[in-house]
Motif scaffolding. Structure first.
Motif, PDB file in Angstrom:
ATOM      1  N   UNK A 158       0.834  -1.205   0.000  1.00 24.03           N
ATOM      2  CA  UNK A 158       0.000   0.000   0.000  1.00 24.03           C
ATOM      3  C   UNK A 158       0.869   1.256   0.000  1.00 24.03           C
ATOM      4  N   UNK A 159       1.875   1.283   0.846  1.00 22.47           N
ATOM      5  CA  UNK A 159       2.756   2.453   0.913  1.00 22.47           C
ATOM      6  C   UNK A 159       3.535   2.663  -0.384  1.00 22.47           C
ATOM      7  N   UNK A 160       3.973   1.592  -1.003  1.00 24.29           N
ATOM      8  CA  UNK A 160       4.681   1.709  -2.281  1.00 24.29           C
ATOM      9  C   UNK A 160       3.763   2.250  -3.379  1.00 24.29           C
ATOM     10  N   UNK A 161       2.532   1.794  -3.408  1.00 24.83           N
ATOM     11  CA  UNK A 161       1.598   2.210  -4.447  1.00 24.83           C
ATOM     12  C   UNK A 161       1.056   3.617  -4.232  1.00 24.83           C
ATOM     13  N   UNK A 208       9.961  -1.327  -0.042  1.00 24.39           N
ATOM     14  CA  UNK A 208      10.118  -2.331  -1.099  1.00 24.39           C
ATOM     15  C   UNK A 208      10.793  -3.587  -0.548  1.00 24.39           C
ATOM     16  N   UNK A 209      11.789  -3.392   0.278  1.00 20.42           N
ATOM     17  CA  UNK A 209      12.492  -4.550   0.860  1.00 20.42           C
ATOM     18  C   UNK A 209      11.567  -5.358   1.760  1.00 20.42           C
ATOM     19  N   UNK A 210      10.815  -4.671   2.605  1.00 15.64           N
ATOM     20  CA  UNK A 210       9.887  -5.371   3.501  1.00 15.64           C
ATOM     21  C   UNK A 210       8.832  -6.118   2.698  1.00 15.64           C
ATOM     22  N   UNK A 211       8.326  -5.470   1.639  1.00 14.23           N
ATOM     23  CA  UNK A 211       7.331  -6.122   0.794  1.00 14.23           C
ATOM     24  C   UNK A 211       7.888  -7.400   0.171  1.00 14.23           C
ATOM     25  N   UNK A 212       9.052  -7.308  -0.443  1.00 14.87           N
ATOM     26  CA  UNK A 212       9.633  -8.478  -1.101  1.00 14.87           C
ATOM     27  C   UNK A 212      10.014  -9.564  -0.100  1.00 14.87           C
ATOM     28  N   UNK A 213      10.561  -9.171   1.048  1.00 11.86           N
ATOM     29  CA  UNK A 213      10.883 -10.156   2.080  1.00 11.86           C
ATOM     30  C   UNK A 213       9.626 -10.880   2.561  1.00 11.86           C
ATOM     31  N   UNK A 214       8.540 -10.126   2.741  1.00  7.45           N
ATOM     32  CA  UNK A 214       7.279 -10.726   3.174  1.00  7.45           C
ATOM     33  C   UNK A 214       6.716 -11.648   2.097  1.00  7.45           C
ATOM     34  N   UNK A 215       6.760 -11.177   0.868  1.00  8.84           N
ATOM     35  CA  UNK A 215       6.189 -11.938  -0.238  1.00  8.84           C
ATOM     36  C   UNK A 215       6.907 -13.287  -0.420  1.00  8.84           C
TER      37      UNK A 215
END
Length: 72
Positions: free
Chosen positions: A42-45, A58-65
């Motif tokens: 959400x924050x990235x978008x 972005x790092x947190x998103x990819x790590x989570x994904x």
């Protein structure tokens, strides 16, 4: 290293039921991982143009994904 914090949030019952169904069918995911992925995406978008790149989100998103640890 990112320090986790606790949040208390209220979500609609239908969203909670959908989350529970998702988590029941995907044992590799947990509630914390789902919320980290959702909030960071959400924050990235929705970042403001003047904020520029948000590498941490972005790092947190990819790590989570991909199920990676956030440890440095």
């Amino acid at each position: 290293m990112d320090m986790p914090i606790s949040l208390f949030v209220e979500i609609p019952d239908t969203l909670h039921q959908s989350l529970a169904t998702f988590l029941d069918t995907r044992p590799e995911w947990d509630q914390d991982r789902v919320f980290s992925a959702a909030i960071s995406l959400f924050l990235l978008q929705n970042r403001l143009p003047e904020q520029g790149s948000d590498r941490q989100a972005a790092r947190i998103y990819l790590d989570s994904l991909f199920g990676c640890s956030n440890a440095d």
